[in-house]
Write an enzyme that holds these catalytic residues in place. Structure first.
Site, PDB file in Angstrom:
ATOM      1  CG  ASP A 182      44.385  43.871  44.758  1.00 22.32           C
ATOM      2  OD1 ASP A 182      43.429  44.669  44.708  1.00 22.32           O
ATOM      3  OD2 ASP A 182      44.482  42.978  45.626  1.00 22.32           O
ATOM      4  CE1 TYR A 309      41.201  43.446  50.833  1.00 22.02           C
ATOM      5  CE2 TYR A 309      41.458  41.082  50.480  1.00 22.02           C
ATOM      6  CZ  TYR A 309      41.305  42.356  49.975  1.00 22.02           C
ATOM      7  OH  TYR A 309      41.265  42.563  48.616  1.00 22.02           O
ATOM      8  CG  HIS A 367      42.055  46.603  40.291  1.00 19.59           C
ATOM      9  ND1 HIS A 367      43.004  47.332  40.982  1.00 19.59           N
ATOM     10  CD2 HIS A 367      41.906  45.443  40.989  1.00 19.59           C
ATOM     11  CE1 HIS A 367      43.399  46.647  42.044  1.00 19.59           C
ATOM     12  NE2 HIS A 367      42.760  45.500  42.069  1.00 19.59           N
TER      13      HIS A 367
END
Length: 395
Positions: A182, A309, A367
């Site tokens: 990630d 983000y 993940h």
């Protein structure tokens, strides 16, 4: 390294904060749920959330989880202009390689709690002491205990420089393996591209590049499946990235004030992104889910965790920019392909982006690889690292 460069750290949430959480959980105001759709189809399932929150309020023991977390050797040190929190477990073996493990969102250093003992002390867990690592697992700046209110936000480039400072200057590990998923994969890529003199090898479970649904002429079956996965992701799953990347402050009010809202936001991702077949507790216990959420709650760091983000949508560096300039990761790289990963990247794309020296396709896992399949993760990372034994000069 000097003792004054780092300070011992122990998690110590106040009784007042624990009681405040219980009070909020006892006063939850539940939404309704649209009739008809399959459970979880429109987000966190109401029946499951009521069950989980009742457990959090009546049965979950934060103090027990806090004691377990404090069994890890934790510290803080100044790096990148902020106080960085990290686990530092010195390897028990003849030639431990320094290893930097970095997490993503909505993870934390807790994501590595199952693998740190196996990596740092393999002999104690049925492995070969010759495979030992000295493990450094930080909380990303702005996450968990690397957060304080009003703190400057660091982007990927800043974080990578801060971790080089931490590893080389504070801890005395000038050469190390970097591993991440990630956001941790983006950090690992940045380290490998711009701090390659410090990185022995890079180990990735995701490839942090822009996803493209355009197919070449006469695509292979693998290319077709990849494009379909990307299209499905963009249609059904990526909404959170747009919210967290465009209006992070607005969302932060809701999730900082409501523990139920925070849990719903995070647990839905653990279910959607893990190899759980739709049953999140097939992969994670309630205690594990709630500890992951509680770390965000007690530190108040959920809003700050969105900053990457925002940065990605507003010009932050990523690996795609590096590739667009005709370069790639030249540091020897290992890649592990878990079947439950959000978007599985075809090997040909990985090989075009990195100096691929090690590839493994796993039978299971998603993940949150180190959390879901700690033994598989550890065995593969050990296998990748054996080529570097004896070459971690200055470590």
């Amino acid at each position: 390294m000097t003792d004054s460069a780092r300070k011992r750290f122990a998690i110590d949430v106040s009784d007042e904060d624990v009681e405040d959480l219980r009070r909020r959980l006892a006063q939850v105001r539940w939404p309704d749920e649209a009739p008809g759709p399959t459970p979880w189809a429109q987000g966190s399932d109401l029946a499951y959330m009521k069950e989980l929150i009742a457990y959090w309020r009546d049965a979950y023991d934060w103090r027990a989880q806090e004691r377990a977390l404090n069994a890890m050797s934790q510290y803080t040190a100044r790096a990148g202009g902020i106080d960085v929190h990290f686990v530092h477990e010195v390897g028990e073996g003849p030639d431990p390689i320094p290893l930097l493990l970095t997490h993503g969102w909505p993870g934390s250093f807790y994501e590595f709690s199952k693998v740190i003992p196996l990596l740092s002390d393999p002999g104690r867990h049925g492995g070969d002491p010759g495979d030992a690592f000295t493990v450094v697992a930080p909380s990303l700046p702005g996450y968990a205990f690397s957060f304080s209110s009003g703190q400057r936000r660091l982007d990927i480039s800043d974080m990578a420089a801060a971790f080089v400072e931490l590893m080389a200057n504070v801890l005395g590990h000038p050469r190390f393996i970097a591993a991440g998923s990630d956001w941790g994969a983006r950090l690992t890529a940045r380290l490998a591209c711009h701090h390659a003199d410090h990185v022995i090898g890079a180990y990735l479970t995701t490839l942090p590049i822009r996803r493209d649904t355009k197919l070449p002429p006469n695509p292979t079956a693998e290319q077709q499946r990849y494009a379909e996965r990307v299209e499905a992701w963009q249609r059904e799953e990526r909404g959170y990235t747009e919210i967290q990347g465009t209006k992070p402050q607005t969302l932060a009010y809701a999730l900082t004030d409501s523990p139920v809202g925070l849990a719903a936001w995070i647990v839905e991702k653990f279910r959607s992104w893990s190899d759980c077949g739709g049953d999140v507790e097939r992969r994670f216990t309630k205690d594990e889910l709630l500890t992951a959420v509680s770390i965000y709650w007690f530190t108040g760091a959920i809003g700050s965790s969105f900053s990457l983000y925002w940065g990605r949508l507003h010009g932050m560096w990523d690996l795609s920019q590096h590739l667009d300039n005709g370069a790639r990761i030249e540091v020897p790289t290992g890649f592990v392909d878990f079947p439950g990963e959000i978007i599985r990247t075809p090997r040909a794309i990985v090989e075009s982006a990195v100096n691929l020296q090690h590839w493994t396709t796993m039978p299971r896992g998603g993940h949150f690889a180190a959390f879901e399949e700690p033994e598989l993760f550890v065995d593969d990372l050990r296998a990748f690292a054996r080529r570097f034994r004896g070459h971690a000069a200055g470590a």
